[in-house]
Design a protein around this motif. Sequence first.
Motif, PDB file in Angstrom:
ATOM      1  N   ARG A 139     -48.342  36.991  31.101  1.00  0.00           N
ATOM      2  CA  ARG A 139     -47.098  36.266  30.943  1.00  0.00           C
ATOM      3  C   ARG A 139     -45.951  37.005  29.865  1.00  0.00           C
ATOM      4  O   ARG A 139     -44.776  36.932  30.370  1.00  0.00           O
ATOM      5  N   ALA A 189     -42.217  38.282  31.315  1.00  0.00           N
ATOM      6  CA  ALA A 189     -41.013  38.116  30.828  1.00  0.00           C
ATOM      7  C   ALA A 189     -40.244  39.229  30.477  1.00  0.00           C
ATOM      8  O   ALA A 189     -38.933  39.267  30.450  1.00  0.00           O
ATOM      9  N   ARG A 237     -38.692  40.769  33.596  1.00  0.00           N
ATOM     10  CA  ARG A 237     -37.467  39.772  34.027  1.00  0.00           C
ATOM     11  C   ARG A 237     -36.511  40.108  33.130  1.00  0.00           C
ATOM     12  O   ARG A 237     -35.046  40.365  33.733  1.00  0.00           O
ATOM     13  N   ASP A 251     -40.841  33.104  28.838  1.00  0.00           N
ATOM     14  CA  ASP A 251     -40.174  32.313  29.769  1.00  0.00           C
ATOM     15  C   ASP A 251     -41.439  31.038  29.835  1.00  0.00           C
ATOM     16  O   ASP A 251     -42.582  31.395  29.676  1.00  0.00           O
ATOM     17  N   GLU A 278     -43.184  27.906  32.059  1.00  0.00           N
ATOM     18  CA  GLU A 278     -43.869  27.610  33.280  1.00  0.00           C
ATOM     19  C   GLU A 278     -44.295  26.170  33.723  1.00  0.00           C
ATOM     20  O   GLU A 278     -45.095  25.597  32.460  1.00  0.00           O
ATOM     21  N   ASN A 311     -44.931  25.980  28.137  1.00  0.00           N
ATOM     22  CA  ASN A 311     -44.937  27.448  27.618  1.00  0.00           C
ATOM     23  C   ASN A 311     -46.329  27.662  27.230  1.00  0.00           C
ATOM     24  O   ASN A 311     -46.605  27.196  25.979  1.00  0.00           O
ATOM     25  N   ALA A 331     -38.417  27.763  28.077  1.00  0.00           N
ATOM     26  CA  ALA A 331     -38.191  29.111  27.392  1.00  0.00           C
ATOM     27  C   ALA A 331     -37.904  29.239  26.113  1.00  0.00           C
ATOM     28  O   ALA A 331     -37.104  28.494  25.370  1.00  0.00           O
ATOM     29  N   ARG A 352     -37.314  31.733  22.374  1.00  0.00           N
ATOM     30  CA  ARG A 352     -36.925  33.120  21.603  1.00  0.00           C
ATOM     31  C   ARG A 352     -37.028  32.953  20.289  1.00  0.00           C
ATOM     32  O   ARG A 352     -36.304  31.923  19.679  1.00  0.00           O
ATOM     33  N   TRP A 373     -33.445  25.768  28.653  1.00  0.00           N
ATOM     34  CA  TRP A 373     -34.242  25.268  29.933  1.00  0.00           C
ATOM     35  C   TRP A 373     -32.890  25.093  31.211  1.00  0.00           C
ATOM     36  O   TRP A 373     -31.829  24.983  30.552  1.00  0.00           O
ATOM     37  N   GLN A 374     -33.310  25.180  32.032  1.00  0.00           N
ATOM     38  CA  GLN A 374     -32.390  24.898  33.228  1.00  0.00           C
ATOM     39  C   GLN A 374     -32.412  23.527  33.774  1.00  0.00           C
ATOM     40  O   GLN A 374     -33.494  22.745  33.449  1.00  0.00           O
TER      41      GLN A 374
END
Length: 542
Positions: free
Chosen positions: A80, A84, A87, A206, A208, A215, A271, A273, A289-290
Amino acid sequence: MGGLRELAASFVVSGPAGVAIRDRLKHLTPQDEKVLRAVGEHQGALASRDLKTRCADGLDHSTDAWAARKRELTKESSSRIAGAITRATHDQWGLARRCQAAHVRVLDAGIKMVRHRLSLPIGEKGTKRAAGGYRSKGEWFRKSRRLAMLEDRHAAAVRDWQAGRVRVVRGGKRLLNTRHHLTQAQLTEDRWRERWEAERWFLAADGESGKRFGNETIRVTPDGEVSIKLPAPLAHLANARHGRYTLTSTVAFAHRGAEWADRIEAHRAIAYRIHLDVDRGRWYLTASWQRPVVKTIPLATARTQGMIGVDTNADHFAAYRLDRHGNPVGDPHRFPYDLSGSAGHRDAQLRHALTRLINWAVRVGVAAIGIEDLDFTAEKTREKHGRQKRFRQLISGIPTGKLKARLVSMAAEHGLAVVAVDPAYTSMWGAQHWQKPLATSHRTMSRHDAAGIAIGRRALGYPVRRRTAPPPHDQSDRAGHRTVQAEPGGRGREGTRPPTTDHAPGGVPPSGKRTREPSASNTVRDARSTQRWVQDSLMRTG
């Protein structure tokens, strides 16, 4: 008017597609900070190595190469974390590629401008639309040398673009150059080194969907407990099962906390950070998040309740409210901001000004805000504006990219649409048609206020000028109505303006004698009026 460029059509800007919230990690122990620094340094080294490999691949990169890079990183971290990092590397390379293309366009525009000015006679004056010749032979010679330099830069940039070669600095090119100017930046070498290392760390993961709390690498429970899956070389620092380290600090997102809690309880992807603010000595956790793109309303629907036109300037927003017929309502509003100082201060000033603008829009009941679709990428170069350094600084200080992103995301939360319009001629035509008519002894109109009206009318689909030309034949309406913004059933759209006195209807006093001459008909061509023009909110004629 043949030299005017064709105006682009107005459109409703798409809504935001993501959400990011942040909270501080308070009361961290020295051991917590030691672990965070170790993880960030280790994964930052992996990210630097992966970025170097990606840049070396250039245009020959493929999905197989991506998979091979990920397998190599998995040996020293986890699958994972490796995903990240790869990407993030892909996004960084793509951003550098787009910036490289923009740099080529700027150089090309500069070369064309210098060539044009060199081709003109020395001392020839320019116009509003084109720059003139250079002032002296000395300046002409220096600009010819600059042209050669720009052509060399352009050729090198084109070669890099064709070869797929990009140059990326992890940590930022600006911070790297600051190393050579520590005195001006008021930094010591140790302080700069600490900031440089913090910027190059990689503490992100990121999410999932389907995994626990969305996450597996950086996990945050509904109670706010934060735990990190340590990479394999740092597994000996774990204080929990399965190679995890649990921080003593907890988080509680005040902004959008309910939405965040719903996502993690449903095990949807989030996600995270973690980063260190070196200046303040504080650690922060950012969750993002989207979400489905906010569906924009049709342009016709956005215009039904009127519009607020906003003129963007270097130090304030000039806004004016218009009804659905294009008539200005009330007085102009100005929302100041100060874009000097640090990036955080500038961003806060912009957010505060937009908050006041949006709150006013909600109070007056409009459904959309009209704003110029600004982009000064090729407009602030020294090749175009020459000695006008203050003007270049002025347009460089006007927020464009951040303004669009901030306004769209903040307006969407209040159910407001954003209509982008072509910025051509808004200031000039607004001042020509609206500044003087709306100025009174109690109202001061600036060019920026008039530009706000022009922007609002363009967003509503009306021409900037107050009215169209009179009928071509005579004063009757055989050639059609002259007012384009009023609906056919609008009351008073063809009548004369009502008197401003307290007389009976028709302007006739009880004595039957008029105390002034009757006003001229609205259809008289450019007749010089003896009265001051008064904007009537009931009139739909402009």
